[in-house]
Design a protein around this motif. Structure first.
Motif, mmCIF file in Angstrom:
data_model
loop_
_atom_site.group_PDB
_atom_site.id
_atom_site.type_symbol
_atom_site.label_atom_id
_atom_site.label_comp_id
_atom_site.label_asym_id
_atom_site.label_seq_id
_atom_site.Cartn_x
_atom_site.Cartn_y
_atom_site.Cartn_z
ATOM 1 N N VAL A 189 -51.212 2.480 33.392
ATOM 2 C CA VAL A 189 -51.367 1.412 34.378
ATOM 3 C C VAL A 189 -52.146 0.255 33.769
ATOM 4 O O VAL A 189 -53.118 0.454 33.046
ATOM 5 C CB VAL A 189 -52.099 1.941 35.639
ATOM 6 N N SER B 189 -44.352 4.907 42.031
ATOM 7 C CA SER B 189 -43.357 4.644 40.995
ATOM 8 C C SER B 189 -43.558 5.587 39.804
ATOM 9 O O SER B 189 -42.806 5.525 38.835
ATOM 10 C CB SER B 189 -43.425 3.186 40.551
ATOM 11 N N GLY C 35 -47.097 0.737 34.816
ATOM 12 C CA GLY C 35 -47.234 0.105 36.126
ATOM 13 C C GLY C 35 -48.225 -1.046 36.084
ATOM 14 O O GLY C 35 -49.088 -1.107 35.209
ATOM 15 N N LEU D 68 -47.654 1.412 43.502
ATOM 16 C CA LEU D 68 -47.784 1.638 42.065
ATOM 17 C C LEU D 68 -47.728 3.129 41.748
ATOM 18 O O LEU D 68 -46.988 3.575 40.868
ATOM 19 C CB LEU D 68 -49.112 1.044 41.588
ATOM 20 N N PRO E 124 -45.899 5.942 37.301
ATOM 21 C CA PRO E 124 -46.079 5.356 35.966
ATOM 22 C C PRO E 124 -46.782 6.362 35.052
ATOM 23 O O PRO E 124 -47.374 7.333 35.521
ATOM 24 C CB PRO E 124 -46.981 4.155 36.246
ATOM 25 N N SER F 235 -41.703 -3.387 36.536
ATOM 26 C CA SER F 235 -42.736 -2.410 36.207
ATOM 27 C C SER F 235 -42.659 -1.218 37.152
ATOM 28 O O SER F 235 -43.181 -0.151 36.856
ATOM 29 C CB SER F 235 -44.118 -3.049 36.243
ATOM 30 N N LEU F 236 -41.997 -1.400 38.308
ATOM 31 C CA LEU F 236 -41.791 -0.266 39.216
ATOM 32 C C LEU F 236 -40.532 0.498 38.832
ATOM 33 O O LEU F 236 -40.110 1.411 39.530
ATOM 34 C CB LEU F 236 -41.685 -0.755 40.662
#
Lengths: 547, 210
Positions: free
Chosen positions: B156, B151, B82, B148, B153, A445-446
């Protein structure tokens, strides 16, 4: 893994019926079998192998089960648990030599009690080593198989939640040991059945331990097969092949007897359980388990110590407990002969382990990525351990000769892989599959790709286990005698082949040097496997705890 | 910057022929959709399906769209979704900075400076080289949140992210998490059984029955 085994077996069946073009025999006949059964003492050899294949697992399993039944988290239990892996790493041949030096009439124990207790001024005239009944050989096998079975059982136990089972039975009034034997043992047994079959196959067909500790005239079947196979008279090979088939039959018979025994014991167990006997024999069972395990651990540790004493012993007259002086002489004398075998041993064991590690990791990673059904055909993987080595390795030799492949180091490496891969897989697979999937989910997910996750997350987290598996792989490879001897055509000396070759007639001190070296290489592997993660993760507390 | 939005188009998840969940909704950037339900109602399975980790025994029907692109056929690591779990799941073999760097896209410039600035902003200045195992519960939660966000995203998913925190920490961390997520204008999906979480999230709520 089943491939080489099946191929080896097929290639030994043809010569067993007289077909071996390599020596100019191309007619099928039953002559090899007639030769085999008219060999002097053949029935006794076969019987020795069968009995060894049954007695060894019975005693080893009894001691392991009774010990586990009495486990209570005491200091003694923890000590045993910690000693299991290092003891397992001692190669069979080294343990056998150590045991021989320990209990021989002129061995360490006799020296300790002489002359004060025993009154012996000279070594007693007793036939302890190489006794005609093979008792010493079986004792040697039992002490080596106990750590193996114990490790297998300890790995399986947590899934059974033994604490709760025992607590439940105790609340019904059963004494602790009986509670364990009635509620945990029946569930544990099926989980260690395959390793147990491997022990049966091994004990009924072992070569190196039988050469060192086993009876001489006649020797066990496997030793005689090796003799015929290595004979300059190539026609004896036909008889050796028939012998190899007989060896498979003997090992299968041992397993069949075991299955029968399983039924009988199963019935008795149910009968005892149903009777509701709660107290009797609790103490006796507890004590015998402890004593059995203590004797095993002491014998193995003493064996290694006695090897060390012998390797550095100066003049050592009989009743003296310790040598009169210590010396490096034996090492210095052997030094020039050590280089090649040690180099070969390292090269072969490290290469075979590296190949095994890559293959096993690739298989497991593939299984994770594609969510494929787990590799459940464990018996396929176990096949090289379940079929007697003497039987299929000969077939492999016949095969390589047919293909006119030159025997040599690379063939030996391939042969070792057949035995190293199952052990590496068994050590690594459980930890690999049990790794919390959320680590991987989090990493993905990263935005990390599967390859990046393998190198950066999965492998580092499992580094400790992977190194332990490698150390076991190296230990397994170092201990291999037969594949090295046969696939190398005797031209690839390792510390193991050299040590076994000295079994008849070598000086004790020189044997001790080789056997000690044989134990030191796997020991170094285990020390590295423990130290590297500690150093690497010395600033990572969570990794220290899991290591 | 375009606004992110997450669409669940007639998404249903079933196990052995029994439908556990059926949702059809859109979550806008900066909005938190809360899914509430008792354990066993399949709310975590919903997150697993959106993130791309649906266990093989479950079947999913319907589509998941993120920012106008269908993502349910895409591998998990390319979805841009994420995750925040109740355990911070900081990789135990990496330092705090190692964890954060692992999350940053490879192409990013000036990683070191950005890391330092972000750590300072989270009151985690000087924690770069720390072993995650030596951090307090609240510090771990903040590192996990920062990881998180780094990264980058586009949506989430939060799976009971505050359940394991002590009561006095929970409100504090909850406030920080929602503040940062709404500042980043990310569509969020929260599953929880804690009504306070739902209230603090302030968005629409879906209640699941067993």
């Amino acid at each position: 893994m089943a491939g080489p085994v099946v191929l080896g077996l097929l290639m030994v069946i043809l010569p067993a019926f007289g077909y071996l073009p390599a020596v100019g025999r191309e007619e099928f006949s039953t002559l090899p079998w007639r030769d085999l059964f008219s060999a002097p003492g053949i029935h006794r050899s076969a019987l020795l192998s069968l009995v060894s294949g049954l007695v060894t697992p019975i005693i080893a399993l009894t001691i392991v089960m009774l010990f586990l039944a009495g486990i209570s988290g005491s200091k003694f239990d923890r000590l045993i648990r910690r000693l299991v892996s290092p003891l397992l790493a001692i190669p069979h041949a080294a343990a056998a030599f150590g045991l021989a030096f320990l209990i021989a009439p002129s061995g360490f124990i006799a020296r300790l009690v002489s002359p004060v207790l025993s009154g012996w001024q000279r070594p007693p005239d007793l036939f302890i080593i190489n006794d005609p009944l093979g008792l010493t050989m079986m004792a040697g096998l039992v002490t080596k198989e106990i750590p193996f079975l114990l490790l297998m059982a300890l790995a399986a136990l947590p899934q059974l939640d033994p604490g709760r089972r025992v607590m439940m039975a105790r609340s019904l009034g059963y004494r602790p040991v009986l509670a364990w034997l009635f509620t945990v043992a029946p569930a544990l047994y099926p989980m260690i059945r395959l390793p147990l079959f491997a022990v049966i196959a091994f004990a009924s067909s072992v070569v190196d331990v039988a050469i060192i500790l086993g009876p001489g005239l006649p020797a066990t079947l496997s030793v005689r097969i090796l003799g015929w196979f290595s004979d300059p008279d190539l026609s004896l090979r036909l008889m050796a092949s028939a012998g190899a088939i007989l060896q498979v039959i003997i090992s299968l018979t041992a397993i069949a007897c075991w299955l029968l025994l399983e039924k009988v014991v199963g019935h008795l167990w149910r009968y005892w359980t149903a009777r509701g006997q709660r107290r009797r024999f609790n103490g006796l069972l507890l004590i015998s388990g402890r004593i059995g395990m203590t004797v095993t651990v002491m014998l193995l540790s003493a064996s290694v110590s006695v090897l060390a004493i012998n390797a550095f012993a100066g003049p050592w007259r009989f009743p003296a407990s310790l040598p009169a002086s210590w010396t490096w002489q034996h090492w210095a004398n052997t030094a020039s002969n050590l280089v090649t075998p040690v180099a070969n041993t390292l090269l072969i064991s490290i290469t075979a382990t590296a190949i095994a590690l890559v293959l096993v990791l690739a298989t497991l990673e593939n299984e994770q990525r594609h969510g494929k059904s787990r590799f459940t055909a464990l018996w396929l993987l176990y096949m090289p351990l379940l079929v007697p080595q003497v039987a299929f390795i000969f077939g492999l030799v016949v095969f390589t000769e047919t293909m006119t492949w030159q025997p040599g180091t690379w063939l030996v490496v391939v042969g070792h892989c057949v035995f190293v891969i199952p052990y590496v897989f068994l050590t690594l697979s459980e930890a690999f599959r049990r790794l919390d999937p959320r680590w991987v989910h989090m990493a993905r997910s990263l935005g990390a790709s599967p390859n990046r996750i393998f190198w950066r997350i999965r492998l580092p987290i499992l580094l400790g286990t992977a190194l332990t598996a490698s150390a076991i792989g190296v230990a397994v490879s170092v201990g291999q005698f037969l594949p090295t001897q046969l696939l190398g055509a005797g031209r690839v000396p390792t510390v193991t082949t050299e040590a076994v070759a000295l079994a008849s007639g070598g000086s004790r001190n020189v044997i001790a040097v080789w056997a000690l070296l044989q134990s030191l290489i796997p020991a170094a592997g285990f020390i590295l496997a423990l130290t590297i993660p500690r150093l690497l993760w010395r600033k990572r507390r969570a990794m220290q705890e899991s290591a | 910057m375009n606004e992110h939005y997450l669409e669940l188009r007639d998404l249903s998840i079933s196990l052995a022929g029994r439908t556990l969940i059926n949702v059809d909704t859109v979550v806008r950037g900066g909005e938190v959709l809360t899914v509430m339900g008792p354990s066993g109602s399949g709310k975590s399975t919903l997150l697993a399906a959106i993130a791309g980790f649906l266990p093989a025994d479950f079947t999913m029907q319907g589509e998941v769209w993120l920012d106008g692109k269908r993502i349910d056929p895409v591998p998990a690591e390319q979805r841009g979704v994420g995750l925040l779990f109740q355990d911070p799941l900081l990789f135990p073999h990496m330092s705090v900075a190692g964890n954060l760097r692992f999350a940053m896209p490879a192409a990013e410039q000036d990683k070191t400076e950005r890391l330092k600035a972000q750590l300072d902003e989270m009151n985690l200045g000087g924690f770069s080289d720390r072993d995650p195992a030596t951090l307090s519960g609240g510090q771990k939660a903040r590192v996990a949140l920062l990881r998180l966000l780094l990264s980058q995203p586009r949506a989430v998913l939060l799976d009971e992210p505050f359940a394991k925190l002590d009561t006095h920490l929970r409100n504090d961390i909850r406030r920080q998490v929602f503040a940062r997520l709404s500042q980043a204008a990310l569509p969020c999906l929260l599953v929880t059984h804690d009504a306070e979480d739902a209230a603090a999230a302030g968005g629409p709520v879906i209640e699941l029955a067993i």
